[in-house]
Design a protein around this motif. Sequence first.
Motif, PDB file in Angstrom:
ATOM      1  N   UNK A  76       0.997  -1.301  -0.031  1.00 37.12           N
ATOM      2  CA  UNK A  76      -0.019   0.039   0.014  1.00 37.12           C
ATOM      3  C   UNK A  76       0.758   1.211  -0.168  1.00 37.12           C
ATOM      4  N   UNK A  77       2.010   1.248   0.695  1.00 38.27           N
ATOM      5  CA  UNK A  77       2.921   2.280   0.588  1.00 38.27           C
ATOM      6  C   UNK A  77       3.372   2.478  -0.737  1.00 38.27           C
ATOM      7  N   UNK A  78       3.706   1.344  -1.455  1.00 42.31           N
ATOM      8  CA  UNK A  78       4.106   1.679  -2.832  1.00 42.31           C
ATOM      9  C   UNK A  78       3.007   1.975  -3.925  1.00 42.31           C
ATOM     10  N   UNK A  79       1.847   1.600  -3.712  1.00 43.55           N
ATOM     11  CA  UNK A  79       0.801   1.986  -4.420  1.00 43.55           C
ATOM     12  C   UNK A  79       0.543   3.660  -4.367  1.00 43.55           C
ATOM     13  N   UNK A 174       9.284   9.254   0.115  1.00 40.39           N
ATOM     14  CA  UNK A 174       8.360   9.867   0.848  1.00 40.39           C
ATOM     15  C   UNK A 174       7.372   9.122   1.755  1.00 40.39           C
ATOM     16  N   UNK A 175       6.762   8.372   1.023  1.00 44.44           N
ATOM     17  CA  UNK A 175       5.653   7.541   1.613  1.00 44.44           C
ATOM     18  C   UNK A 175       6.288   6.538   2.758  1.00 44.44           C
ATOM     19  N   UNK A 176       7.458   5.976   2.098  1.00 45.00           N
ATOM     20  CA  UNK A 176       8.112   5.018   3.175  1.00 45.00           C
ATOM     21  C   UNK A 176       8.433   5.557   4.350  1.00 45.00           C
ATOM     22  N   UNK A 177       8.915   6.745   4.270  1.00 44.51           N
ATOM     23  CA  UNK A 177       9.470   7.691   5.376  1.00 44.51           C
ATOM     24  C   UNK A 177       8.017   7.984   6.468  1.00 44.51           C
TER      25      UNK A 177
END
Length: 244
Positions: A76-79, A174-177
């Motif tokens: 979901x982070x990747x999406x 950005x989303x992973x952080x």
Amino acid sequence: MRFSKIYSFKKIFSTNDKAFKLASRGEPEGACVISERQTRGRGRLNRKWYSKQGNLYVSLILRPLMPTNAAPQLTFVAALAVKEFLEKQLGNNKLQLKWPNDVMWNGKKISGILTEMEVKDNRLDFVIIGIGINVNQRVFPKQISDKAISIYGVLGRKMSLNKVRDELLRYFEKWYAGYLKKGFSYIKKEWEERSRIRGRRVVVQDGRKKIEGIAQGLNSEGALLVKSSEDEILEIFTGDLLCY
Ligand code: BT5
């Protein structure tokens, strides 16, 4: 974390397989594998990912400290990263997140994500996030021609694959952080808002089973919650949304 180490190939079986091998040999978090094309590109359940030259095929190596059952959360982070990248190119109107691992444009698949992991001594050793984005492909094989689309298919112009790679990695970072800092509840909320899945009637194919009901969002592991006609809440961990 920065994706500063990039292993680039012209042709490879599958960037996920290569990243898996590298990670098994100790490659640290932040390395990624990219190939111009794949001869055995894979989707979930060993389905084929058509991987002609001209698109993005990338696999990221991650080593988050978390329980093994949390690994699917990274899909979901990747999406979210893929969707944000595509929004910048195509606008927000027709882009849609489709549970669990697809990004669609006007009902056609423009990107797919394949999350795989390795467990060692009952602990999560690493996670590989494979991302395919259809970028410059004009014509798709007949097996998928009515359900696949590329950025070129929408805009009618080519994009530099280096630019796609760099921007996508930036959005992913950005989303992973955000995920590492605020946890899955943050990602879940953002994903649910953007997918607009809550309250929709859905049909999910899970192997031979078909499950119908009203989507209630995600649980804490990324399973889709579906309320059946008997008012029972079902947790669906794998499957394909046929209707949403
Ligand atoms: C996925 O599986 O959507 C995951 C795709 C992940 C691909 C990346 S590319 C880099 C990395 N290396 C790999 O080997 N894989 C990853 P799934 O949800 O199971 O969807 C697979 C289905 O998507 C197929 O059965 C086709 O119907 C459809 N499909 C195959 N190739 C496609 C394409 N290029 N564009 C759109 N749809 C495609």
